[in-house]
Scaffold this motif. Structure first.
Motif, short mmCIF file in Angstrom:
data_model
loop_
_atom_site.label_atom_id
_atom_site.label_comp_id
_atom_site.label_asym_id
_atom_site.label_seq_id
_atom_site.Cartn_x
_atom_site.Cartn_y
_atom_site.Cartn_z
N ARG A 105 0.84 -1.20 0.00
CA ARG A 105 0.00 0.00 0.00
C ARG A 105 0.87 1.24 0.00
NH1 ARG A 105 -5.40 1.50 2.73
NH2 ARG A 105 -5.74 -0.69 2.32
N ILE A 106 0.40 2.26 -0.70
CA ILE A 106 1.05 3.57 -0.66
C ILE A 106 -0.02 4.59 -0.26
CG2 ILE A 106 0.67 3.98 -3.14
CD1 ILE A 106 3.27 5.65 -3.07
N VAL A 107 0.35 5.50 0.62
CA VAL A 107 -0.58 6.53 1.08
C VAL A 107 0.09 7.89 0.89
CG1 VAL A 107 -1.83 7.48 3.05
CG2 VAL A 107 -1.60 5.00 2.81
N VAL A 108 -0.61 8.81 0.26
CA VAL A 108 -0.14 10.19 0.12
C VAL A 108 -1.16 11.06 0.83
CG1 VAL A 108 0.43 12.05 -1.46
CG2 VAL A 108 1.03 9.70 -2.06
N ARG A 109 -0.77 11.71 1.89
CA ARG A 109 -1.71 12.49 2.70
C ARG A 109 -2.06 13.84 2.09
NH1 ARG A 109 -2.88 9.46 6.72
NH2 ARG A 109 -1.36 8.16 7.72
N TYR A 156 -4.73 10.47 -1.15
CA TYR A 156 -5.07 9.22 -1.81
C TYR A 156 -4.26 8.06 -1.29
CZ TYR A 156 -1.34 10.97 -4.93
OH TYR A 156 -0.19 11.51 -5.43
N SER A 157 -4.78 6.87 -1.58
CA SER A 157 -4.16 5.63 -1.17
C SER A 157 -4.40 4.61 -2.27
CB SER A 157 -4.78 5.14 0.14
OG SER A 157 -4.24 3.90 0.52
N ALA A 158 -3.42 3.79 -2.54
CA ALA A 158 -3.57 2.73 -3.53
C ALA A 158 -2.92 1.46 -3.00
CB ALA A 158 -2.90 3.13 -4.85
N TRP A 159 -3.43 0.31 -3.41
CA TRP A 159 -2.87 -0.95 -2.96
C TRP A 159 -3.05 -2.03 -4.01
CZ3 TRP A 159 -7.05 1.53 -0.88
CH2 TRP A 159 -8.29 0.91 -0.98
N GLN A 160 -2.22 -3.03 -3.91
CA GLN A 160 -2.30 -4.21 -4.76
C GLN A 160 -1.67 -5.37 -4.00
OE1 GLN A 160 -0.58 -4.00 -8.66
NE2 GLN A 160 -1.05 -6.12 -9.10
N ALA A 161 -2.15 -6.57 -4.29
CA ALA A 161 -1.61 -7.74 -3.63
C ALA A 161 -0.13 -7.91 -3.96
CB ALA A 161 -2.38 -8.99 -4.06
N VAL A 183 -7.77 -20.38 6.80
CA VAL A 183 -8.08 -19.05 6.27
C VAL A 183 -7.83 -19.06 4.76
CG1 VAL A 183 -7.45 -16.60 6.33
CG2 VAL A 183 -7.49 -17.92 8.44
N VAL A 184 -8.74 -18.46 4.01
CA VAL A 184 -8.59 -18.35 2.57
C VAL A 184 -7.85 -17.06 2.25
CG1 VAL A 184 -9.81 -18.14 0.37
CG2 VAL A 184 -10.71 -19.65 2.15
N ARG A 185 -6.79 -17.13 1.46
CA ARG A 185 -6.04 -15.93 1.09
C ARG A 185 -6.64 -15.35 -0.18
NH1 ARG A 185 0.17 -15.29 1.92
NH2 ARG A 185 -0.70 -15.15 4.00
N GLY A 186 -7.23 -14.17 -0.06
CA GLY A 186 -7.78 -13.47 -1.21
C GLY A 186 -6.70 -12.71 -1.97
N TYR A 187 -7.10 -12.09 -3.07
CA TYR A 187 -6.15 -11.37 -3.91
C TYR A 187 -6.77 -10.03 -4.30
CZ TYR A 187 -2.78 -10.40 -7.59
OH TYR A 187 -1.81 -9.82 -8.36
N ASN A 188 -6.10 -8.94 -4.00
CA ASN A 188 -6.56 -7.61 -4.41
C ASN A 188 -5.79 -7.17 -5.65
OD1 ASN A 188 -8.49 -7.04 -2.43
ND2 ASN A 188 -6.91 -6.52 -0.97
N PHE A 189 -6.52 -6.82 -6.69
CA PHE A 189 -5.92 -6.22 -7.87
C PHE A 189 -5.67 -4.74 -7.54
CE2 PHE A 189 -8.27 -9.90 -9.19
CZ PHE A 189 -7.44 -10.50 -10.10
N VAL A 190 -5.13 -3.97 -8.47
CA VAL A 190 -4.88 -2.56 -8.20
C VAL A 190 -6.18 -1.92 -7.74
CG1 VAL A 190 -4.21 -0.35 -9.20
CG2 VAL A 190 -3.00 -2.43 -9.86
N SER A 191 -6.15 -1.30 -6.58
CA SER A 191 -7.33 -0.70 -5.97
C SER A 191 -6.91 0.59 -5.28
CB SER A 191 -7.95 -1.65 -4.94
OG SER A 191 -8.29 -2.89 -5.52
N GLY A 192 -7.88 1.41 -4.90
CA GLY A 192 -7.53 2.60 -4.15
C GLY A 192 -8.65 3.60 -4.04
#
Length: 107
Positions: A11-15, A23-28, A44-53
Motif C-alpha cells: 500500500r502507498i498513502v499520500v496524505r 489518496y491511497s492505492a494498494w495491490q496484492a 483461512v482463505v487468502r484473497g487477492y486484491n488487484f490494483v485498488s484505491g
C-alpha cells in the motif's frame, strides 16, 4: 460457514499532494513473495486484491470533497454473491463515514 479471508497487500498513502488531494492505492503482493513474507494461516482463505484505491479531493472553497473509490478483489474460495454484496456495502459505508470524520476534523 464462511471461511475467514486474509490479504497480503502493498500500500502507498499520500496524505497531501500539494493541491488538496489525499489518496491511497494498494495491490496484492505477488503470491510467491506473499507466502514468504507471511505464510498462509491455517483455515483461512487468502484473497487477492488487484490494483485498488481511493482519492479524496477538495472542491470549491475546500468546504466539500469528492471521494473516488475503486476496488477489485478476488475473494477466492466459494462464497454466495449476496454475502459479498452485503459485506461490500457495509465496508463502503464504514469507509465513507471514516473519511467524512477525518475531513470534518481537518475543517
Amino acid at each position: 460457514m464462511i471461511a475467514a479471508r486474509e490479504y497480503v497487500d502493498f500500500r502507498i498513502v499520500v496524505r497531501n499532494d500539494g493541491i488538496g488531494r489525499f489518496y491511497s492505492a494498494w495491490q496484492a503482493v505477488e503470491e510467491g513473495v506473499g507466502k514468504k513474507l507471511l505464510p498462509e494461516s491455517e483455515g483461512v482463505v487468502r484473497g487477492y486484491n488487484f490494483v485498488s484505491g481511493f482519492m479524496c479531493e477538495s472542491i470549491g472553497d475546500g468546504s466539500q470533497s469528492k471521494v473516488y473509490y475503486m476496488i477489485r478483489s478476488d475473494l477466492r474460495g466459494t462464497m454466495s454473491p449476496w454475502v459479498v454484496n452485503k459485506g461490500l456495502s457495509y465496508t463502503l459505508d464504514s469507509f465513507v463515514a471514516a473519511i467524512a470524520k477525518q475531513m470534518a476534523a481537518k475543517g
